[in-house]
Design a protein around this motif. Structure first.
Motif, PDB file in Angstrom:
ATOM      1  N   ARG A 121       0.839  -1.208   0.000  1.00  0.00           N
ATOM      2  CA  ARG A 121       0.000   0.000   0.000  1.00  0.00           C
ATOM      3  C   ARG A 121       0.876   1.263   0.000  1.00  0.00           C
ATOM      4  O   ARG A 121       0.632   2.219  -0.764  1.00  0.00           O
ATOM      5  N   ARG A 122       1.919   1.274   0.830  1.00  0.00           N
ATOM      6  CA  ARG A 122       2.792   2.444   0.892  1.00  0.00           C
ATOM      7  C   ARG A 122       3.522   2.674  -0.425  1.00  0.00           C
ATOM      8  O   ARG A 122       3.735   3.822  -0.834  1.00  0.00           O
ATOM      9  N   ARG A 123       3.905   1.613  -1.090  1.00  0.00           N
ATOM     10  CA  ARG A 123       4.602   1.769  -2.370  1.00  0.00           C
ATOM     11  C   ARG A 123       3.696   2.388  -3.431  1.00  0.00           C
ATOM     12  O   ARG A 123       4.121   3.268  -4.179  1.00  0.00           O
ATOM     13  N   ILE A 124       2.469   1.940  -3.484  1.00  0.00           N
ATOM     14  CA  ILE A 124       1.532   2.515  -4.452  1.00  0.00           C
ATOM     15  C   ILE A 124       1.306   3.993  -4.149  1.00  0.00           C
ATOM     16  O   ILE A 124       1.363   4.852  -5.043  1.00  0.00           O
ATOM     17  N   GLN A 125       1.064   4.315  -2.893  1.00  0.00           N
ATOM     18  CA  GLN A 125       0.812   5.705  -2.520  1.00  0.00           C
ATOM     19  C   GLN A 125       2.038   6.580  -2.762  1.00  0.00           C
ATOM     20  O   GLN A 125       1.914   7.743  -3.169  1.00  0.00           O
ATOM     21  N   ALA A 126       3.236   6.028  -2.527  1.00  0.00           N
ATOM     22  CA  ALA A 126       4.464   6.778  -2.769  1.00  0.00           C
ATOM     23  C   ALA A 126       4.651   7.063  -4.262  1.00  0.00           C
ATOM     24  O   ALA A 126       5.095   8.147  -4.647  1.00  0.00           O
ATOM     25  N   LEU A 127       4.301   6.096  -5.098  1.00  0.00           N
ATOM     26  CA  LEU A 127       4.383   6.323  -6.545  1.00  0.00           C
ATOM     27  C   LEU A 127       3.365   7.352  -6.995  1.00  0.00           C
ATOM     28  O   LEU A 127       3.649   8.186  -7.871  1.00  0.00           O
ATOM     29  N   ALA A 161       0.052   3.961 -15.109  1.00  0.00           N
ATOM     30  CA  ALA A 161       1.503   3.813 -15.251  1.00  0.00           C
ATOM     31  C   ALA A 161       2.022   2.688 -14.364  1.00  0.00           C
ATOM     32  O   ALA A 161       2.920   1.922 -14.757  1.00  0.00           O
ATOM     33  N   ILE A 162       1.480   2.585 -13.146  1.00  0.00           N
ATOM     34  CA  ILE A 162       1.902   1.506 -12.245  1.00  0.00           C
ATOM     35  C   ILE A 162       1.491   0.167 -12.822  1.00  0.00           C
ATOM     36  O   ILE A 162       2.253  -0.810 -12.777  1.00  0.00           O
ATOM     37  N   ILE A 178       3.835  -5.392  -7.423  1.00  0.00           N
ATOM     38  CA  ILE A 178       3.987  -4.014  -6.954  1.00  0.00           C
ATOM     39  C   ILE A 178       5.438  -3.723  -6.609  1.00  0.00           C
ATOM     40  O   ILE A 178       5.955  -2.634  -6.899  1.00  0.00           O
ATOM     41  N   PHE A 179       6.141  -4.682  -6.006  1.00  0.00           N
ATOM     42  CA  PHE A 179       7.555  -4.484  -5.699  1.00  0.00           C
ATOM     43  C   PHE A 179       8.347  -4.231  -6.977  1.00  0.00           C
ATOM     44  O   PHE A 179       9.229  -3.360  -7.021  1.00  0.00           O
ATOM     45  N   ASP A 180       8.051  -4.982  -8.035  1.00  0.00           N
ATOM     46  CA  ASP A 180       8.744  -4.795  -9.314  1.00  0.00           C
ATOM     47  C   ASP A 180       8.456  -3.406  -9.885  1.00  0.00           C
ATOM     48  O   ASP A 180       9.358  -2.713 -10.371  1.00  0.00           O
ATOM     49  N   ALA A 181       7.195  -2.993  -9.833  1.00  0.00           N
ATOM     50  CA  ALA A 181       6.823  -1.679 -10.361  1.00  0.00           C
ATOM     51  C   ALA A 181       7.514  -0.566  -9.569  1.00  0.00           C
ATOM     52  O   ALA A 181       7.970   0.436 -10.146  1.00  0.00           O
ATOM     53  N   TYR A 182       7.608  -0.748  -8.264  1.00  0.00           N
ATOM     54  CA  TYR A 182       8.237   0.262  -7.414  1.00  0.00           C
ATOM     55  C   TYR A 182       9.720   0.404  -7.751  1.00  0.00           C
ATOM     56  O   TYR A 182      10.259   1.515  -7.800  1.00  0.00           O
ATOM     57  N   ARG A 183      10.380  -0.730  -7.979  1.00  0.00           N
ATOM     58  CA  ARG A 183      11.798  -0.671  -8.345  1.00  0.00           C
ATOM     59  C   ARG A 183      11.997   0.068  -9.666  1.00  0.00           C
ATOM     60  O   ARG A 183      12.985   0.786  -9.840  1.00  0.00           O
TER      61      ARG A 183
END
Length: 282
Positions: free
Chosen positions: A71-77, A86-87, A117-122
Motif C-alpha cells: 500500500r505504501r509503495r503505491i501511494q508513494a508512486l 503507469a503503475i 507491486i515491488f517490481d513496479a516500485y523498483r
C-alpha cells in the motif's frame, strides 16, 4: 511450460501447468490446489506431497502477506506523479489500474500481487511521473514520497521522514574548509560547516555580526544557525544537497519533482557541491 515453472512455489490462483496423465479428467492440472480439486497428474501429486511436508515441518510459505509495504509503495508512486495506469504498465499488465486502487484498501495481499507491486516500485520510484493531477491528489491526501520512506517502508511501525526530506546522512564537517573560511572570503561551506565556523569565531571572541558578514551570512540567519533552528530556505538547501548526495545521477528536474522543489533549486545546489569539491581538491 512445466520446465519453466517451479510448481513447488506459491503460484497465482487458477494456474494450470498442463495435463501429464492422459487419463486425468480434472479441470486444471499440476499444482497442489489442482490435486486438491481432483488432478492426479504426476507433477500435481509431487506438488501436493511437498506442500504437505512443508506444513508438517512448519516451513510452509504464507499464502497472504501484510499489505502495509504494498500500500505504501503505491501511494508513494502516486505522490511523485505515477498514476495507476503507469503503475499497471510497470507490473507488465499483471495488475490492472482498478486493481491497484483496490489493493490500497486491503490488509493482506497474495504473493503474486506483492511481487508485481515491488517490481513496479523498483522501476518507477527513482523517477518522477507525468501526472500532475495524481501528484496533487496524493500530496493533498498526505501520501509520503519514496524518499521519505527509505528502507523502512515495510515496517508497520515506521513513520515517514518530514515532508520533502530524504533519509538523513550523518553530517560531515571539513575542519580545513572551516578554518580557510575564517581566514579567506568566498569559501563554499555546507550548513553544518557554516555553523562550525560561526561557533569557532565566537569562541575566539569575534563578534557574531562580523563573523556572519565575513562568511556572507545574514546576521539573523547566523543566530538561527547557532541556535540549531534552520530557516526554511536553509532547511530546503540541506534537503536538496542530501538528495544530490544520494541520487546525483538523476537529472535536476527528476530530483526536483521527487522533493517538490523547482529544478533550478537543485541546479544551484549541485553547483554549490561542485565548488566545494573543487575547494577540497585545491
Amino acid at each position: 511450460m512445466n520446465g519453466q515453472v517451479d510448481y513447488t512455489k506459491p503460484l497465482p490462483y487458477g494456474t494450470d501447468l498442463g495435463r501429464l496423465n492422459p487419463a486425468c479428467t480434472a479441470g486444471r492440472h499440476g499444482t497442489y490446489t489442482a490435486f486438491r480439486d481432483g488432478c492426479r497428474c504426476p507433477h500435481a501429486r509431487d506438488a501436493w506431497r511437498i506442500y504437505q511436508k512443508r506444513h508438517r515441518e512448519g516451513r510452509a510459505e504464507p499464502r497472504r502477506f501484510d499489505a502495509t509495504g504494498v500500500r505504501r509503495r503505491i501511494q508513494a508512486l502516486w505522490a511523485i506523479g505515477h498514476n495507476s495506469q503507469a503503475i499497471s504498465a510497470a507490473t507488465g499488465g499483471r495488475l490492472s489500474a482498478d486493481n491497484i486502487h483496490l489493493i490500497t484498501k486491503r490488509s493482506a495481499v497474495v504473493a503474486s500481487t506483492r511481487d508485481a507491486i515491488f517490481d513496479a516500485y523498483r522501476r518507477l520510484s527513482g523517477k518522477p511521473g507525468t501526472s500532475s493531477t495524481t501528484r496533487r491528489r496524493a500530496v493533498a491526501a498526505g501520501f509520503p514520497s519514496p524518499m521519505r520512506w527509505g528502507a523502512d517502508i515495510d515496517d508497520p511501525n515506521a513513520k515517514p521522514d518530514p515532508a520533502g526530506s530524504p533519509r538523513k546522512q550523518p553530517a560531515v564537517v571539513d575542519d580545513v574548509a572551516v578554518q580557510r573560511a575564517l581566514e579567506e572570503t568566498g569559501v563554499e561551506l555546507s550548513t553544518e560547516e557554516q555553523t562550525a565556523a560561526l561557533r569557532l569565531a565566537v569562541a575566539k571572541g569575534e563578534p557574531l555580526s562580523r563573523a556572519a558578514a565575513h562568511l556572507g551570512i545574514n546576521y539573523f540567519g547566523a543566530r538561527k544557525l547557532l541556535a540549531g533552528d534552520l530557516t526554511p530556505r536553509r532547511a530546503q538547501q540541506q534537503r536538496v544537497e542530501a538528495a544530490l548526495t544520494e541520487m546525483g545521477h538523476l537529472t535536476d528536474s527528476a530530483i526536483g519533482a521527487l522533493l517538490g522543489v523547482h529544478h533550478q533549486t537543485v541546479t544551484r545546489a549541485r553547483a554549490r557541491l561542485a565548488r566545494r569539491q573543487e575547494q577540497l581538491a585545491s
